[in-house]
Write a protein that holds these residues in place. Structure first.
Motif, PDB file in Angstrom:
ATOM      1  N   SER A 180      -3.260   4.012  -1.796  1.00 30.14           N
ATOM      2  CA  SER A 180      -4.287   4.047  -0.751  1.00 30.14           C
ATOM      3  C   SER A 180      -4.686   5.463  -0.374  1.00 30.14           C
ATOM      4  O   SER A 180      -5.761   5.675   0.172  1.00 30.14           O
ATOM      5  CB  SER A 180      -3.803   3.295   0.486  1.00 30.14           C
ATOM      6  N   ASN A 181      -3.847   6.416  -0.639  1.00 33.00           N
ATOM      7  CA  ASN A 181      -4.142   7.797  -0.242  1.00 33.00           C
ATOM      8  C   ASN A 181      -3.299   8.746  -1.080  1.00 33.00           C
ATOM      9  O   ASN A 181      -2.268   8.362  -1.618  1.00 33.00           O
ATOM     10  CB  ASN A 181      -3.825   7.997   1.249  1.00 33.00           C
ATOM     11  N   VAL A 238       4.982   6.513  -2.319  1.00 35.80           N
ATOM     12  CA  VAL A 238       5.829   6.366  -1.128  1.00 35.80           C
ATOM     13  C   VAL A 238       5.235   5.314  -0.193  1.00 35.80           C
ATOM     14  O   VAL A 238       4.021   5.246   0.000  1.00 35.80           O
ATOM     15  CB  VAL A 238       6.006   7.720  -0.387  1.00 35.80           C
ATOM     16  N   GLY A 239       6.120   4.498   0.384  1.00 33.54           N
ATOM     17  CA  GLY A 239       5.675   3.486   1.329  1.00 33.54           C
ATOM     18  C   GLY A 239       6.816   3.061   2.243  1.00 33.54           C
ATOM     19  O   GLY A 239       7.861   3.722   2.292  1.00 33.54           O
ATOM     20  N   MET A 240       6.572   1.967   2.986  1.00 34.11           N
ATOM     21  CA  MET A 240       7.511   1.568   4.038  1.00 34.11           C
ATOM     22  C   MET A 240       7.982   0.118   3.867  1.00 34.11           C
ATOM     23  O   MET A 240       8.320  -0.555   4.838  1.00 34.11           O
ATOM     24  CB  MET A 240       6.839   1.737   5.408  1.00 34.11           C
ATOM     25  N   PHE A 242       3.943   8.924   9.073  1.00 32.44           N
ATOM     26  CA  PHE A 242       3.769   9.344   7.683  1.00 32.44           C
ATOM     27  C   PHE A 242       4.610  10.598   7.451  1.00 32.44           C
ATOM     28  O   PHE A 242       5.152  11.188   8.390  1.00 32.44           O
ATOM     29  CB  PHE A 242       2.283   9.611   7.392  1.00 32.44           C
ATOM     30  N   GLU A 243       4.681  11.031   6.214  1.00 37.14           N
ATOM     31  CA  GLU A 243       5.593  12.104   5.828  1.00 37.14           C
ATOM     32  C   GLU A 243       5.021  13.479   6.164  1.00 37.14           C
ATOM     33  O   GLU A 243       3.815  13.689   6.130  1.00 37.14           O
ATOM     34  CB  GLU A 243       5.866  12.051   4.312  1.00 37.14           C
ATOM     35  N   THR A 289      -3.318  11.778   6.975  1.00 35.24           N
ATOM     36  CA  THR A 289      -3.229  10.403   6.475  1.00 35.24           C
ATOM     37  C   THR A 289      -3.414   9.455   7.654  1.00 35.24           C
ATOM     38  O   THR A 289      -2.833   9.680   8.720  1.00 35.24           O
ATOM     39  CB  THR A 289      -1.839  10.153   5.840  1.00 35.24           C
ATOM     40  N   VAL A 338      -5.741   3.691   4.610  1.00 37.26           N
ATOM     41  CA  VAL A 338      -4.857   2.788   3.871  1.00 37.26           C
ATOM     42  C   VAL A 338      -5.527   1.417   3.720  1.00 37.26           C
ATOM     43  O   VAL A 338      -5.561   0.825   2.640  1.00 37.26           O
ATOM     44  CB  VAL A 338      -3.490   2.653   4.592  1.00 37.26           C
ATOM     45  N   ALA A 383       0.881  -1.163   0.000  1.00 36.74           N
ATOM     46  CA  ALA A 383       0.000   0.000   0.000  1.00 36.74           C
ATOM     47  C   ALA A 383       0.923   1.219   0.000  1.00 36.74           C
ATOM     48  O   ALA A 383       1.930   1.228   0.699  1.00 36.74           O
ATOM     49  CB  ALA A 383      -0.866  -0.009   1.239  1.00 36.74           C
ATOM     50  N   ALA A 384       0.574   2.235  -0.792  1.00 39.97           N
ATOM     51  CA  ALA A 384       1.466   3.385  -0.907  1.00 39.97           C
ATOM     52  C   ALA A 384       0.679   4.676  -1.009  1.00 39.97           C
ATOM     53  O   ALA A 384      -0.482   4.686  -1.424  1.00 39.97           O
ATOM     54  CB  ALA A 384       2.361   3.221  -2.145  1.00 39.97           C
ATOM     55  N   GLY A 385       1.329   5.751  -0.634  1.00 39.45           N
ATOM     56  CA  GLY A 385       0.743   7.079  -0.801  1.00 39.45           C
ATOM     57  C   GLY A 385       1.150   7.633  -2.160  1.00 39.45           C
ATOM     58  O   GLY A 385       2.269   7.409  -2.622  1.00 39.45           O
TER      59      GLY A 385
HETATM   60  N1  HPA Z   1       3.172   7.184   3.212  1.00 40.65           N
HETATM   61  C1  HPA Z   1       3.950   6.135   3.540  1.00 40.65           C
HETATM   62  N2  HPA Z   1       3.520   4.880   3.509  1.00 40.65           N
HETATM   63  C2  HPA Z   1       2.260   4.665   3.129  1.00 40.65           C
HETATM   64  C3  HPA Z   1       1.399   5.706   2.769  1.00 40.65           C
HETATM   65  C4  HPA Z   1       1.883   7.046   2.816  1.00 40.65           C
HETATM   66  O1  HPA Z   1       1.175   8.018   2.504  1.00 40.65           O
HETATM   67  N3  HPA Z   1       0.213   5.153   2.432  1.00 40.65           N
HETATM   68  C5  HPA Z   1       0.365   3.797   2.572  1.00 40.65           C
HETATM   69  N4  HPA Z   1       1.601   3.503   3.002  1.00 40.65           N
END
Ligand code: HPA
Length: 280
Positions: free
Chosen positions: A240-241, A215-217, A198-199, A251, A256, A116-118
Motif C-alpha cells: 500500500s505504501n 512490513v505490517g501489523m 507506523f515505523e 505514511t 493504505v 496491507a503492507a508497507g
Molecule cells: N507499516 C506497517 N503496517 C502497514 C504499513 C506500513 O508502512 N502499510 C500498511 N500496513
C-alpha cells in the motif's frame, strides 16, 4: 476467568456459525485493510456480523467491515472474513487468532491470509502484490507468540515446527496464475510488528537489515496458529505504501486504504485461480 482462549470458547463460536449455514466451507479467506472487496464475489452469501458470534474479536478499524461472508467462490465453499482484529486494538494474541481456531474446528483445510503492507524492498511499488515465502515473527520473538498459554492439544503439539509456514505448492500456483494474467507478483519475507504507530526511519533500516521485504501489523500470528493445527496457509501482502527509510515522507491509513483499489483486482485473479485449482 481463564485468560486464554479455551476449546469451549472456540466451540461456541463455531456452533453460532454452523447453525446459520448449510454448506461446509473448505477454504477460509482473511481480507485485510482495504481489501474487503473480494467478498462481494461470493455467490449465495450468508452474512454474519462478528458482533453476533460469541467470543469473536470485533475489528474497530475503518476499512474492516467486520463480517463473515460464507458461500461459494470459483466453485469452492468458502468462509470469508471481511476484516480482522489486531493486537494493537487491545486484544490478546490468542483472541486475535480465535477465528483461525474456529476455522480449524470447522475442519477448514486451507487458509488464505491477506494484508496491507508497507514496502521495505525498494523494488516494490504501491499497488504491487507479494506472496509470502516466509516471515519474521518479531513480536513473537519479543514474547507475544499466539501459542503462549496452555497448549490446545486437540489442535497440535506444544512445540510446532515452522520450517515451511507458507505452502510451497500454493506459492508455485500463484506464480503460474500471475504469469498467465500478466501480474507482477513479488515473493518475499513479511515482518509483523504490533503497531499501531507506523515505523520510524531507523526502525525501517533495521527491518531491511534483518531481511524483511514488507512490513505490517497482522498475518504472522494467524499463520503460526494455522500451522500449529497443520492447516495449509497461503498469504499475500498488498503493497500500500513505500516505507520511508529516509524520513522524508509520511505514511497514512488513507493511502493504505486507497491502494486497495489497485490491489483487489490482482488479488481477486490470484485467489480465484488458486481456488479453481483446489476445486479441480
Ligand atoms: N507499516 C506497517 N503496517 C502497514 C504499513 C506500513 O508502512 N502499510 C500498511 N500496513
Amino acid at each position: 476467568m481463564n485468560p486464554f482462549v479455551t476449546i469451549k470458547d472456540i466451540d461456541q463460536a463455531a456452533q453460532a456459525i454452523t447453525q446459520k449455514i448449510k454448506i461446509s466451507p473448505q477454504v477460509a479467506l482473511v481480507l485485510g485493510s482495504g481489501l474487503g472487496g473480494l467478498a462481494d464475489e461470493v455467490i449465495d452469501p450468508v452474512i454474519i456480523s462478528y458482533a453476533d458470534i460469541p467470543n469473536w474479536p470485533v475489528s474497530t478499524i475503518h476499512g474492516h467491515a467486520g463480517r463473515l461472508v460464507i458461500g461459494s467462490l470459483a466453485g469452492v465453499p468458502v468462509m470469508v472474513m471481511q476484516g480482522r482484529a489486531h493486537y494493537y486494538e487491545g486484544y490478546n494474541m490468542d483472541h486475535v487468532t480465535l477465528p483461525i481456531r474456529v476455522m480449524q474446528h470447522m475442519k477448514i483445510g486451507t487458509i488464505i491470509l491477506t494484508n496491507a503492507a508497507g514496502a521495505i524492498n525498494p523494488d516494490y511499488e504501491p499497488g504491487d502484490v507479494m506472496v509470502l515465502n516466509d516471515h519474521i515473527g518479531l513480536i513473537g520473538m519479543a514474547g507475544l507468540n499466539p501459542l503462549r498459554g496452555p497448549n490446545l492439544d486437540e489442535f497440535g503439539e506444544r512445540f510446532p515446527d515452522m520450517s515451511q509456514v507458507y505452502d510451497r505448492e500454493l506459492i508455485k500456483q500463484s506464480h503460474e496464475i500471475a504469469t498467465k494474467s500478466n501480474i507482477n507478483l513479488h515473493q518475499g519475507v513479511y515482518v509483523c510488528l504490533s503497531g499501531p504507530s507506523f515505523e520510524s526511519p531507523a526502525d525501517l533500516r533495521f527491518l531491511r537489515g534483518i531481511g524483511a521485504d514488507a512490513v505490517g501489523m497482522s498475518t504472522v500470528p494467524e499463520a503460526i496458529v494455522a500451522r500449529h493445527g497443520r492447516t495449509r496457509v497461503l498469504a499475500y501482502s498488498g503493497i500500500s505504501n513505500k516505507a520511508n527509510l529516509d524520513g522524508n515522507t509520511e505514511t497514512t491509513h488513507e493511502e493504505v486504504l486507497a491502494a486497495g483499489s489497485l490491489i483487489v483486482p490482482k488479488l481477486t485473479t490470484l485467489i480465484m485461480g488458486v481456488l479453481k485449482s483446489l476445486s479441480a
